[in-house]
Design an enzyme around this catalytic site. Structure first.
Site, PDB file in Angstrom:
ATOM      1  N   SER A  38       0.863  -1.404   0.018  1.00  0.00           N
ATOM      2  CA  SER A  38       0.044   0.059  -0.093  1.00  0.00           C
ATOM      3  C   SER A  38       0.813   1.339   0.187  1.00  0.00           C
ATOM      4  O   SER A  38       1.846   1.363   0.713  1.00  0.00           O
ATOM      5  CB  SER A  38      -0.693   0.141   1.262  1.00  0.00           C
ATOM      6  N   GLU A  39       0.474   2.238  -0.866  1.00  0.00           N
ATOM      7  CA  GLU A  39       1.354   3.385  -0.954  1.00  0.00           C
ATOM      8  C   GLU A  39       1.487   4.215   0.211  1.00  0.00           C
ATOM      9  O   GLU A  39       2.497   4.926   0.433  1.00  0.00           O
ATOM     10  CB  GLU A  39       0.572   4.494  -2.035  1.00  0.00           C
ATOM     11  N   ASN A  40       0.609   4.020   1.488  1.00  0.00           N
ATOM     12  CA  ASN A  40       0.912   4.920   2.522  1.00  0.00           C
ATOM     13  C   ASN A  40       1.684   4.160   3.474  1.00  0.00           C
ATOM     14  O   ASN A  40       2.087   4.547   4.662  1.00  0.00           O
ATOM     15  CB  ASN A  40      -0.461   5.073   3.331  1.00  0.00           C
ATOM     16  N   SER A  61       7.758   3.980   0.091  1.00  0.00           N
ATOM     17  CA  SER A  61       6.897   3.100  -0.468  1.00  0.00           C
ATOM     18  C   SER A  61       6.929   3.456  -2.104  1.00  0.00           C
ATOM     19  O   SER A  61       7.030   2.708  -2.957  1.00  0.00           O
ATOM     20  CB  SER A  61       5.505   3.522  -0.043  1.00  0.00           C
TER      21      SER A  61
END
Length: 259
Positions: free
Chosen positions: A140-142, A182
């Site tokens: 997940s990008e976060n 990320s």
């Protein structure tokens, strides 16, 4: 070449600060807080707790005190969950034969054993229900690597969310990190497959997925990096006519994040 933007103030949130000014984050709450702390002339951190210097182990410090100018401790604040998403209470529930569910089943066939994959919100995230008999590590990008299923009722944590702000869990062997790390994974081609939704797609594969002319633009998100990374397989999951007369064109009229 554009110059970097230097903000006068950087306002960030952290889990704890010690009296020296070192900060630490909890679970996925690091997000962009860590890189933002380095980007302002004056960095102000809001924290849940202030502890004596030395209480945060040196290896657990995410933002060194040299970047922090002010620390504010909040009190009586209840963490807000924007999208409480829970695991279905009916494990035997099956998908229907609707167009959306057929898309999900077909998209899930793209998963292969040992792959690292990034799933967008909506239809792509639902494809995770069809990972069976193989190992697929979801990113997940976060700042999460090793996403698990949605939590059961009562097991959710406001500091554990995905990039779509949905409550999630993590699997054994997972890790948390900042959003710039990320995107380093994404831009470096370490993510094998990205599955995302779209607003429009052209006959040659151009994708528009971040803005509609005349509508408020909340942000581009990670799509430009995800679909532009060399070596990453891109799967677009979308219905042909949902909330629009048509989504497929010879050439896309909406603005493109990347051709």
């Amino acid at each position: 070449m554009e110059e970097a933007i230097k903000g006068d103030f950087a306002l960030i949130k952290a889990y704890k600060a010690d009296t020296a000014g070192n900060l630490t984050f909890r679970l996925s709450a690091n997000n962009f807080n860590q890189p933002m702390a380095t980007a302002g002339k004056i960095t102000i951190a809001e924290v849940e707790e202030i502890v004596p210097a030395g209480s945060i182990a040196a290896e657990d410090v995410h933002v060194p005190c040299i970047f922090v100018d002010r620390v504010l401790q909040r009190s009586g604040h209840q963490k807000r969950i924007e999208k409480l998403t829970l695991l279905s209470e009916d494990p035997g529930k099956k998908l229907s034969d609707s167009p959306k569910d057929r898309i999900i089943r077909r998209a899930a066939l793209e998963f292969t054993d040992g792959m690292f994959a990034n799933l967008g919100i909506g239809i792509p995230m639902m494809a995770a229900n069809y990972i069976s008999g193989i190992t697929v590590t979801l990113q997940s990008e976060n700042g999460i690597l090793g996403l698990g299923p949605f939590p059961r009722k009562g097991e959710h944590d406001p500091d554990l969310i995905n990039a779509g702000k949905q409550t999630v869990t993590v699997l054994d062997g997972s890790s948390f990190f900042s959003s710039d790390t990320s995107f380093g994974m994404i831009r470096g081609g370490h993510v094998d497959l990205t599955m995302l939704g779209g607003l429009q797609v052209s006959a040659r594969g151009d994708l528009a997925n971040w803005m509609i002319p005349g509508k408020m633009v909340k942000g581009m998100g990670g799509a430009m990096d995800l679909v532009g990374s060399a070596g990453t397989t891109v799967v677009v999951t979308m219905e042909h006519t949902a909330r629009a007369p048509i989504k497929y064109y010879r050439s896309v009229p909406y603005r493109l994040p990347v051709p």
